[in-house]
Design an enzyme around this catalytic site. Structure first.
Site, short mmCIF file in Angstrom:
data_model
loop_
_atom_site.label_atom_id
_atom_site.label_comp_id
_atom_site.label_asym_id
_atom_site.label_seq_id
_atom_site.Cartn_x
_atom_site.Cartn_y
_atom_site.Cartn_z
N LYS A 107 3.34 -5.20 -1.54
CA LYS A 107 2.85 -3.95 -1.90
C LYS A 107 3.25 -3.95 -3.50
O LYS A 107 4.40 -4.05 -3.65
CB LYS A 107 3.33 -2.73 -1.43
N ALA A 194 1.29 7.67 -1.99
CA ALA A 194 1.98 8.56 -2.78
C ALA A 194 1.49 9.86 -2.88
O ALA A 194 0.44 10.07 -3.03
CB ALA A 194 2.07 7.99 -3.88
C1 LIG Z 1 7.29 3.98 0.09
C2 LIG Z 1 6.48 3.58 -1.12
O1 LIG Z 1 5.87 2.51 -1.43
C3 LIG Z 1 6.40 4.59 -2.26
O2 LIG Z 1 6.50 4.15 -3.36
C4 LIG Z 1 5.35 5.34 -1.88
O3 LIG Z 1 4.39 5.41 -2.96
C5 LIG Z 1 5.56 6.51 -1.34
O4 LIG Z 1 5.29 7.78 -2.12
P1 LIG Z 1 5.72 9.13 -1.34
O5 LIG Z 1 7.25 8.89 -1.36
O6 LIG Z 1 5.07 10.19 -2.22
O7 LIG Z 1 4.91 9.12 -0.01
#
Ligand SMILES: CC(=O)[C@@H](O)[C@H](O)COP(=O)(O)O
Length: 265
Positions: A107, A194
């Site tokens: 990722k 996110a």
């Molecule tokens: C777990 C991960 O890869 C984070 O960078 C992701 O973007 C999660 O975002 P949240 O914490 O807002 O769910």
């Protein structure tokens, strides 16, 4: 009654089939035990690991996340959280590939500034090009810009992951029309990544047609992370079924649930 099972409708990423469309992060939990219990409750098969912040073998004397989330049961998705340049992100991915015995799925997250954690789109494009050329299967964290999403797909990313809202904000989907534009034009899986705050946000993402949702804070930061993980599992499944079932059109005026036409007398 037809039983709809997730196995009839797998999420396919880089040629591999997954039953769960909920991908979870492993940060922000109280301890490894809570991480494991929440991940189990979520039914996640892909778990993302911030390589720069999580021990998966770099420090032999510290607890190892892989002891509770073993690679033979989970697809470990290394993420480059905390990277602000393409160079750092590429280096982090190469470290992860060594630690995970040649595992290429990654990722990519290249951040633009510490306050919003929005992606730096220039550095993200640059890192994506280098990683794809280096044989990585890149699931890329990006903004909700449909043009950028298309460019990342053209570069060869195996999944495009637009944010719903800033990482950790819990604000939910801020621009569903941009997400729809990305979803309707993509030829690779689109996952919201996110900003999810609660179960309805995840369900809405799936109802829009997302192929999956990646989240961390909403689960780890909840008062009861294990129960929230279960809620998210159900929300993602419900949203996916609602999307496939085809909702009724929205109407401005009433439509009686027992139509009067054909009424006797
Ligand atoms: C777990 C991960 O890869 C984070 O960078 C992701 O973007 C999660 O975002 P949240 O914490 O807002 O769910």
């Amino acid at each position: 009654m037809t039983a709809f099972t997730p196995s009839d409708d797998p999420l396919v990423i880089a040629g591999k089939r997954y039953q769960s469309r909920l991908l979870t992060g492993t940060g922000k939990f109280r301890d490894l035990d809570e991480t494991a219990r929440a991940t189990t409750a979520a039914g996640a098969q892909i778990v993302t690991v911030a390589i720069r912040r999580t021990n998966i073998g770099q420090n032999p004397d510290e607890p190892n996340l892989l002891d509770v989330l073993p690679p033979d049961r989970y697809t470990i998705l290394p993420n480059t959280a905390g990277c602000y340049t393409a160079e750092d992100a590429v280096r982090t991915c190469r470290l992860a590939r060594e630690l995970l015995d040649g595992h290429n799925l990654t990722k990519l997250e290249v951040l633009g500034d510490p306050k919003t954690l929005f992606p730096d789109v220039v550095q993200t494009l640059k890192a994506a090009e280098q990683l794809v050329a280096d044989g990585f299967e890149v699931m890329v964290y990006t903004s909700d810009d449909p043009i950028l999403a298309r460019r990342l797909e053209e570069i060869g990313c195996v999944a495009v992951m637009p944010l719903a809202a800033p990482i950790g904000s819990g604000l939910g989907i801020q621009n569903k029309y941009n997400l729809l534009e990305i979803i309707e034009n993509a030829k690779v899986p689109v996952l919201v990544d996110a900003g999810v705050g609660t179960a309805s946000d995840a369900a809405i993402a799936m109802e829009l047609g997302c192929d999956g949702v990646l989240m961390n804070t909403a689960i780890a930061g909840a008062k009861d992370p294990v129960r929230m993980a279960r809620a998210m599992k159900l929300a993602v499944e419900a949203g996916r079924d609602a999307f496939l079932a085809g909702r009724i059109p929205r109407k401005r005026y009433a439509s009686a649930s027992s139509p009067v036409d054909g009424l006797i007398g």
